[in-house]
Scaffold this motif. Structure first.
Motif, short mmCIF file in Angstrom:
data_model
loop_
_atom_site.label_atom_id
_atom_site.label_comp_id
_atom_site.label_asym_id
_atom_site.label_seq_id
_atom_site.Cartn_x
_atom_site.Cartn_y
_atom_site.Cartn_z
N UNK A 23 1.05 -1.19 0.01
CA UNK A 23 0.23 0.03 0.18
C UNK A 23 0.75 1.40 -0.39
N UNK A 24 1.91 1.23 1.07
CA UNK A 24 2.73 2.88 0.95
C UNK A 24 4.16 2.07 1.31
N UNK A 63 7.62 4.02 3.32
CA UNK A 63 7.16 5.42 3.86
C UNK A 63 9.57 5.78 4.51
N UNK A 76 4.28 4.71 -3.81
CA UNK A 76 2.99 4.25 -3.60
C UNK A 76 3.98 3.15 -4.78
N UNK A 92 3.74 -0.85 4.88
CA UNK A 92 2.30 -1.37 4.47
C UNK A 92 1.34 -1.69 4.22
N UNK A 102 -3.43 -1.34 8.77
CA UNK A 102 -3.05 0.27 8.72
C UNK A 102 -1.54 0.26 9.57
N UNK A 140 -7.20 6.66 6.22
CA UNK A 140 -6.43 5.15 5.67
C UNK A 140 -7.09 4.39 4.54
N UNK A 141 -7.41 5.04 3.47
CA UNK A 141 -7.40 4.62 2.30
C UNK A 141 -7.15 3.04 1.80
N UNK A 142 -6.91 3.18 0.17
CA UNK A 142 -7.03 2.13 -0.55
C UNK A 142 -5.06 1.82 -0.41
N UNK A 143 -4.81 3.37 -0.19
CA UNK A 143 -3.17 4.00 -0.24
C UNK A 143 -2.68 4.01 0.77
N UNK A 144 -1.52 3.90 0.65
CA UNK A 144 -0.96 3.60 2.63
C UNK A 144 -0.53 5.56 3.25
N UNK A 145 -1.67 6.11 3.98
CA UNK A 145 -1.21 7.17 5.02
C UNK A 145 -0.22 6.96 5.46
#
Lengths: 111, 116
Positions: free
Chosen positions: A31-32, A34, A51, A91, A97, B98-103
């Motif tokens: 998802x990401x 960092x 991303x 993530x 999360x 905290x959506x579909x993409x990382x926040x």
């Protein structure tokens, strides 16, 4: 199991000597990714979010890149004030999360 | 620039005592987290909190831990009966969503907990 590995563990550079830090990851659906900087006894300070593969972000002497398996943090002409531990976190879609952190790369820039 | 704040910065306690670590997340953020970092080790996720309830927790977050948002600004982590192995730096973090993409999660300066 999701994994994040950073290398090298420690890096000593002369001021002005450019180099790269590596973060390799194996997660189920990224998802990401960092990047954070952490000074001794302090909290992680946000640097970049990436991303998708091919994405690049830049800030001053730092540039972060992302592929499907790893990310690099390139440091161009570092200064002593860049000395810190650089943390990578990912993530994953499969685990909500929470961030998975690597163990970090401790960077020392010698004047 | 908005930031996450934590109190106290240092806490020393006796084994078996209860401690409460406090955090003020960034004001318009909706998701709150606690992480810990044992000296020399990686940062580890403990718990995430959204809409006044726990949304995720790790295996570390057992029955001795609890979290609460007692008012509109504070977010607390309680350790009911501290153990020696609870000695660590505890970080609070918050994110806008905290959506579909990382926040991005923004971290506080930490509370260093020492259990004697």
């Amino acid at each position: 199991e999701d994994q994040v590995t950073q290398s090298p563990e420690a890096l000593r550079l002369q001021e002005g000597e450019s180099s790269s830090l590596n973060c390799s990851y194996t997660v189920s659906g990224l998802r990401g990714l960092f990047w954070y900087r952490q000074d001794p006894g302090k909290g992680p300070e946000f640097l970049f979010t990436l991303y998708s593969a091919g994405e690049e972000k830049e800030k001053e002497r730092l540039k972060a890149t992302l592929t499907k398996k790893e990310s690099f943090l390139h440091i161009t002409a570092p200064k002593p004030e860049d000395s810190a531990t650089y943390l990578c976190a990912v993530q994953a879609r499969s685990t909500g999360n929470q961030f998975y952190f690597g163990t970090g790369t401790s960077l020392t820039v010698i004047p | 620039e908005p930031e996450v704040t934590q109190t106290p910065s240092h806490q020393v306690t006796q084994m078996g005592q209860e401690v409460i670590l406090r955090c003020v997340p960034i004001s318009n953020h909706l998701y709150f987290y606690w992480y810990r970092q044992i000296l020399g080790q990686k940062v580890e996720f403990l718990v995430s909190f959204y809409n006044n309830e726990i949304s995720e927790k790790s295996e570390i977050f057992d029955d001795q831990f609890s979290v609460e948002r007692p008012d509109g600004s504070n977010f607390t982590l309680k350790i009911r009966s501290t153990k020696l192995e609870d000695s660590a730096m505890y970080f609070c973090a918050s994110s806008a969503e905290a959506g579909q993409f990382g926040e991005t999660q923004y971290f506080g300066p930490g509370t260093r907990l020492l259990v004697l």
